[in-house]
Scaffold this motif. Sequence first.
Motif, PDB file in Angstrom:
ATOM      1  N   ARG A  93     -51.130  96.553  63.315  1.00 17.05           N
ATOM      2  CA  ARG A  93     -51.885  96.049  64.454  1.00 17.05           C
ATOM      3  C   ARG A  93     -53.077  96.949  64.731  1.00 17.05           C
ATOM      4  O   ARG A  93     -53.005  98.160  64.593  1.00 17.05           O
ATOM      5  CB  ARG A  93     -50.988  95.961  65.694  1.00 17.05           C
ATOM      6  CG  ARG A  93     -49.883  94.931  65.536  1.00 17.05           C
ATOM      7  CD  ARG A  93     -48.957  94.891  66.731  1.00 17.05           C
ATOM      8  NE  ARG A  93     -47.869  93.957  66.511  1.00 17.05           N
ATOM      9  CZ  ARG A  93     -46.876  93.754  67.351  1.00 17.05           C
ATOM     10  NH1 ARG A  93     -46.831  94.422  68.483  1.00 17.05           N
ATOM     11  NH2 ARG A  93     -45.930  92.881  67.071  1.00 17.05           N
ATOM     12  N   LYS A 139     -51.813  86.745  70.519  1.00 19.38           N
ATOM     13  CA  LYS A 139     -50.982  87.681  71.286  1.00 19.38           C
ATOM     14  C   LYS A 139     -51.400  89.127  71.005  1.00 19.38           C
ATOM     15  O   LYS A 139     -52.565  89.465  70.953  1.00 19.38           O
ATOM     16  CB  LYS A 139     -49.508  87.446  70.974  1.00 19.38           C
ATOM     17  CG  LYS A 139     -49.021  86.093  71.454  1.00 19.38           C
ATOM     18  CD  LYS A 139     -47.532  85.914  71.254  1.00 19.38           C
ATOM     19  CE  LYS A 139     -47.069  84.568  71.798  1.00 19.38           C
ATOM     20  NZ  LYS A 139     -45.621  84.352  71.596  1.00 19.38           N
ATOM     21  N   ASP A 140     -50.422  90.018  70.845  1.00 21.48           N
ATOM     22  CA  ASP A 140     -50.727  91.427  70.620  1.00 21.48           C
ATOM     23  C   ASP A 140     -51.076  91.737  69.170  1.00 21.48           C
ATOM     24  O   ASP A 140     -51.574  92.811  68.856  1.00 21.48           O
ATOM     25  CB  ASP A 140     -49.536  92.307  71.045  1.00 21.48           C
ATOM     26  CG  ASP A 140     -49.317  92.275  72.542  1.00 21.48           C
ATOM     27  OD1 ASP A 140     -50.311  92.058  73.264  1.00 21.48           O
ATOM     28  OD2 ASP A 140     -48.178  92.461  72.985  1.00 21.48           O
ATOM     29  N   ARG A 143     -55.621  91.602  68.849  1.00 23.91           N
ATOM     30  CA  ARG A 143     -56.113  91.857  70.201  1.00 23.91           C
ATOM     31  C   ARG A 143     -57.541  91.378  70.408  1.00 23.91           C
ATOM     32  O   ARG A 143     -57.869  90.807  71.441  1.00 23.91           O
ATOM     33  CB  ARG A 143     -56.019  93.356  70.516  1.00 23.91           C
ATOM     34  CG  ARG A 143     -54.621  93.915  70.474  1.00 23.91           C
ATOM     35  CD  ARG A 143     -53.748  93.364  71.567  1.00 23.91           C
ATOM     36  NE  ARG A 143     -54.068  93.911  72.881  1.00 23.91           N
ATOM     37  CZ  ARG A 143     -53.486  93.521  74.005  1.00 23.91           C
ATOM     38  NH1 ARG A 143     -52.576  92.572  73.974  1.00 23.91           N
ATOM     39  NH2 ARG A 143     -53.810  94.050  75.147  1.00 23.91           N
ATOM     40  N   GLU A 144     -58.422  91.614  69.424  1.00 28.23           N
ATOM     41  CA  GLU A 144     -59.813  91.209  69.588  1.00 28.23           C
ATOM     42  C   GLU A 144     -59.938  89.684  69.663  1.00 28.23           C
ATOM     43  O   GLU A 144     -60.729  89.149  70.439  1.00 28.23           O
ATOM     44  CB  GLU A 144     -60.668  91.752  68.440  1.00 28.23           C
ATOM     45  CG  GLU A 144     -60.893  93.251  68.498  1.00 28.23           C
ATOM     46  CD  GLU A 144     -61.572  93.674  69.802  1.00 28.23           C
ATOM     47  OE1 GLU A 144     -62.524  92.994  70.224  1.00 28.23           O
ATOM     48  OE2 GLU A 144     -61.147  94.674  70.392  1.00 28.23           O
ATOM     49  N   ASN A 146     -57.555  87.706  70.695  1.00 25.06           N
ATOM     50  CA  ASN A 146     -56.954  87.377  71.986  1.00 25.06           C
ATOM     51  C   ASN A 146     -57.973  87.538  73.117  1.00 25.06           C
ATOM     52  O   ASN A 146     -58.154  86.648  73.954  1.00 25.06           O
ATOM     53  CB  ASN A 146     -55.754  88.286  72.227  1.00 25.06           C
ATOM     54  CG  ASN A 146     -55.019  87.964  73.517  1.00 25.06           C
ATOM     55  OD1 ASN A 146     -54.663  86.825  73.766  1.00 25.06           O
ATOM     56  ND2 ASN A 146     -54.812  88.971  74.346  1.00 25.06           N
ATOM     57  N   ASN A 186     -52.956  93.375  80.582  1.00 24.29           N
ATOM     58  CA  ASN A 186     -53.766  94.541  80.934  1.00 24.29           C
ATOM     59  C   ASN A 186     -54.852  94.161  81.945  1.00 24.29           C
ATOM     60  O   ASN A 186     -55.000  92.991  82.307  1.00 24.29           O
ATOM     61  CB  ASN A 186     -54.382  95.186  79.687  1.00 24.29           C
ATOM     62  CG  ASN A 186     -55.328  94.256  78.942  1.00 24.29           C
ATOM     63  OD1 ASN A 186     -56.049  93.469  79.535  1.00 24.29           O
ATOM     64  ND2 ASN A 186     -55.314  94.346  77.623  1.00 24.29           N
ATOM     65  N   GLU A 189     -57.448  91.401  80.864  1.00 23.75           N
ATOM     66  CA  GLU A 189     -56.885  90.054  80.873  1.00 23.75           C
ATOM     67  C   GLU A 189     -56.703  89.561  82.301  1.00 23.75           C
ATOM     68  O   GLU A 189     -57.018  88.406  82.616  1.00 23.75           O
ATOM     69  CB  GLU A 189     -55.545  90.062  80.124  1.00 23.75           C
ATOM     70  CG  GLU A 189     -55.689  90.324  78.636  1.00 23.75           C
ATOM     71  CD  GLU A 189     -54.351  90.582  77.958  1.00 23.75           C
ATOM     72  OE1 GLU A 189     -54.152  90.064  76.841  1.00 23.75           O
ATOM     73  OE2 GLU A 189     -53.514  91.295  78.534  1.00 23.75           O
TER      74      GLU A 189
END
Length: 265
Positions: A93, A139-140, A143-144, A146, A186, A189
């Motif tokens: 990730r 999702k995780d 990240r970018e 998302n 976070n 978000e």
Amino acid sequence: MELFAICHIGKCFILDYELYRYKIKEIILYHQKHNNLTRLACQSAWKFLMNGLPYYDCFEGVIVNELHFAREAARKLEELMKSVNRKRKEEERGRETKEELVLLRWLKTLERYFLSCTMWNEEFVGLLNSIVRVFLAAKDNYREVNFQCIHLLKEIADNKAIEIDVLLKGGAVNAVLEKMQLQTLNKYETYQFLLFFIELSIRLKIKKDEVKEEERKEMKMKMFEKMEEEGYEDIVTSFYGISQYINIYFHPQISLDISDYFVNV
């Protein structure tokens, strides 16, 4: 490579858009029949057209009705999602993959369109649905991707040319409500999600002409019922304690009046 280069023409060279846009149209139409472009070339051609929209919106009808941008973009997103590894290991990730970079380029191209678009048709419901699927799948692990989806959904909610009913049909409201309940949320978000619902609330409070007033009331009821069903009021209330912190961290500021986040019927 020529298409990739031309899509990066800066604003100071925007007059070149007039010279090239009809040739780009021919290239895209030929590709739709013969599938002769690489992923990068195809995306670059579309990006060039999107770059000119704020200055040459008269070409938007060609993009929407002749080139069927929404249908093509939805198909590309679906293809890319098939090649994305949704179960990456923890140590993988944060590393950008080829598929992720291509997805990001398409999402940023979509952002260019939604910032300027004034035309809408039913094909865009399918596109919004594809964006939502990318958003939920990222999702995780990505990240970018998302974060770009979150920002894109906020921009879509902000665009007055897009009816709020489309956000329900396309699954955007459901997806944002689902994500808001995650414990891993976070501050970025949270900020974007609150802006998403502030914009919906503002738009539903504005009265239109009398002919459409019944439609507005019906949409308010639909939105209210969806929020109540998902426990939206409790979710937003739980965020209120950190609203001032988010205000300091981000610009423009979000509202500190909690009633601005709700839809009242």
